[in-house]
Design an enzyme around this catalytic site. Structure first.
Site, PDB file in Angstrom:
ATOM      1  N   SER A 165      22.361  33.257 -55.338  1.00 36.37           N
ATOM      2  CA  SER A 165      21.463  32.684 -54.338  1.00 36.37           C
ATOM      3  C   SER A 165      20.009  32.810 -54.804  1.00 36.37           C
ATOM      4  O   SER A 165      19.654  32.276 -55.848  1.00 36.37           O
ATOM      5  CB  SER A 165      21.709  33.345 -52.985  1.00 36.37           C
ATOM      6  OG  SER A 165      21.078  32.640 -51.940  1.00 36.37           O
ATOM      7  N   ALA A 166      19.152  33.512 -54.054  1.00 36.09           N
ATOM      8  CA  ALA A 166      17.778  33.718 -54.509  1.00 36.09           C
ATOM      9  C   ALA A 166      17.775  34.393 -55.869  1.00 36.09           C
ATOM     10  O   ALA A 166      16.930  34.111 -56.729  1.00 36.09           O
ATOM     11  CB  ALA A 166      17.009  34.558 -53.487  1.00 36.09           C
TER      12      ALA A 166
END
Length: 614
Positions: A157-158
């Protein structure tokens, strides 16, 4: 935290909790930190100037060799180091012996624990969070015996977006990276663009994406990191377009096109590989059909050669029967032992022979070996990949009816875990599917009510019946040896058919010790009887009963999954009973000297394959 960053954190958290549906975290709630000591992670302080204000955790397995690799693992939003540890990286490090660094975001930087992947000040060379992570790697190099040429990064994700940033701005530090539900470098440089980058995604040309990476370290002319891209098709938080754009970015950086050189299905999921002119895998993609915003793992998978499982259930960890960590570690070159492997495997099509005439379904046999280990073998027909096998013996059932009559070329390509490629493409055959009926492949599953195992002393005395499932082989805790029996109804074989090939496939259930080590190279031997050894069910006298054909094939070492025997000998083929039952007796070729045994599965998990010409 500024008002706009607060807004972004809230919106990101909303996307995670509503769009994904895999975790429920109230806006503004602090993530729960697991106990580091329990997870085997140790916090490190004073690792540098730390301009990004991150926390550093490390894991050092026991018995580390000199010049070992390092993997940096980056968590996603609302996660932390120990949450990402559930993906299986620590377990893999303990098996394959590499160091781990787990950077962790702080709430003072991001209210949702997100790495600031869209902030230019945090994703530029020698500044912000990117520099903090690079300083963590430097600290590991200063403290331990690290191979500076084998430093890798994987993120979710991030953390996946931040992985792209680190690969772009520090190509001199990282040799390869894995993006899990991440996206291309500089997909966003502001709050507004970050949201649109995540969903629906940002479309650029490959060259435009590539220029962004090249601008991450202006003037750099050295090698670029290889990239593994993983994305769920049902990810509504970071849309799958991000995977497509990341593919375009990194293939352009490596100067390869967007047409895959290998297309295959692994555990039901599409896998594509993009290679350079030397055959080295530069970029790969894994399309995780039906997966949401999560890291894929497989709780039933043990890292080869160990009893260590891949990953465990947690926030943004989804069991899809595919171990992402194992395949990413293999892509990095970590699963085959010590690094520096540049030697390709040797590979050769051994059957059919050069100049053979073939028809119908052809069993193609390939031999492949490597000084570290063969990862997989592909069968090529006229240069195109038609099948893949990952377990020796490498065998393929190729339907020659899919090509026209006439001359064709069979070949094989073998890969090791470091990405080296060996190629054989010089077996010429003639396909003739006119007139003669093609061979038929028949499969028979064992009859559970007639299967079983018997145990006895080394001299055969003291025989006792075993249970009817999870058939035992080897030496048990009672000091007795086990032999297993499988029964198949082979009455469906035509009386006048010519049987040309047969082999049995069994599946691993469990075990104790290492029954394959006494002596080294021990194998399971297969005996065949035309009809039951005695009555329909297993009887105590079956332990030493005379078989119609003894030692017709063997099964090599395996500790997980399924394994096929070699082809039955001519006497084994002749012993197949066409009017009723065929029974197989499985036993180790050499007796164990201690409690060492394995259990194999019966019923539909045990399959007898017979190839015949009508």
């Amino acid at each position: 935290m500024s008002s706009w960053r607060s807004r972004l954190a809230f919106l990101w958290l909303g996307l995670l909790t509503v769009g994904c549906g895999e975790v429920d975290v109230a806006p503004g709630a602090a993530p729960v930190l697991l106990e580091e000591a329990r997870q085997g992670l140790t916090q490190v302080t004073g690792f540098g100037s730390n301009p990004g204000n991150l926390l550093m955790y490390r894991h050092v397995p026991s018995g580390m060799p000199a010049h070992a690799p390092v993997v940096v693992v980056l968590h996603g939003c609302t996660q932390n180091a120990t949450g990402m540890e559930l993906s299986g990286w620590t377990a893999a490090a303990n098996v394959y012996k590499f160091y781990l660094v787990y950077p962790q975001q702080q709430g003072s930087n991001s209210g949702t624990q997100c790495f600031n992947w869209f902030e230019p000040g945090d994703t530029s060379r020698d500044s912000g969070e990117a520099l903090s992570i690079k300083q963590m790697v430097d600290a590991m190099k200063a403290t331990y015996s690290v191979d500076a040429s084998r430093v890798y990064v994987a993120g979710f994700s991030a953390g996946g977006y931040m992985t792209s940033a680190l690969l772009a701005v520090y190509p001199d530090v990282f040799s390869a990276g894995a993006l899990n539900a991440g996206g291309p470098f500089q997909c966003a440089t502001s709050m507004t663009s970050a949201l649109s980058c995540m969903s629906p995604g940002t479309d650029k040309t490959p060259s435009a994406w590539g220029n962004l990476v090249r601008g991450g370290y202006p003037g750099y002319s050295g090698p670029r990191p290889r990239v593994s891209i993983w994305h769920g098709t049902s990810d509504f938080t970071v849309r799958p377009l991000n995977a497509t754009e990341a593919l375009e970015q990194w293939t352009d950086v490596h100067g390869v096109d967007q047409t895959p050189d290998t297309v295959e299905t692994v555990s039901g999921f599409p896998h594509k590989v993009y290679r350079d002119s030397a055959g080295t895998a530069r970029v790969e993609t894994w399309e995780l059909t039906g997966l949401g915003h999560a890291v894929a793992f497989d709780a039933q998978f043990n890292f080869p050669g160990s009893t260590t499982a891949c990953g465990s259930t947690g926030a943004y960890m989804t069991d899809v029967n595919l171990c992402a960590v194992y395949h990413q570690a293999a892509f990095f070159g970590l699963t085959g032992g010590s690094g520096g492997d540049t030697t390709p495997p040797t590979v050769q099509v051994t059957s059919p022979g050069e100049g053979a005439t073939v028809r119908g379904t052809v069993m193609v046999a390939v031999s492949a070996s490597d000084d570290v280990g063969v990862a997989r073998v592909e069968l090529l027909v006229d240069g195109a990949v038609v099948a893949t096998d990952t377990v020796a013996p490498y065998e393929f059932a190729w339907s020659s009816e899919g090509v026209g009559n006439g001359a064709h070329t069979l070949g094989a390509r073998a890969y090791d875990s470091a990405g080296n490629v060996g190629l054989d493409e010089d077996t010429h055959v003639t396909v003739d599917n006119s007139g003669t009926p093609p061979p038929v492949t028949a499969t028979f599953t064992s009859i559970a009510t007639e299967d079983g195992y018997l145990k006895a002393n080394a001299d055969g005395s003291g025989v006792a019946l075993g249970t009817l499932s999870n058939l035992a082989l080897g030496r048990g805790t009672d000091g007795k040896y086990n032999r297993a029996f499988l029964s198949f109804d082979t009455s469906g074989l035509p009386d006048g058919a010519t049987v040309t090939r047969a082999f049995v496939t069994v599946s691993y259930s469990s075990g104790s010790g290492d029954p394959w080590s006494t002596p080294v190279g021990n194998t399971v031997v297969v005996d065949v009887n035309a009809g039951p050894f005695n009555g329909a069910a297993t009887e105590v006298s079956d332990w030493a009963a005379t078989a119609s054909a003894s030692a017709v094939a063997s099964i090599d070492r395996f500790t997980t999954g399924a394994r096929s025997s070699g082809d039955f000998s001519a006497s084994g083929l002749a012993a197949l009973h066409r009017a009723g039952r065929t029974q197989l007796r499985l036993r180790f070729g050499q007796e164990q000297t201690a409690t060492q045994y394995l259990f194999v599965k019966d019923s539909t998990n045990a399959v007898l394959t017979v190839v015949y010409t009508p």
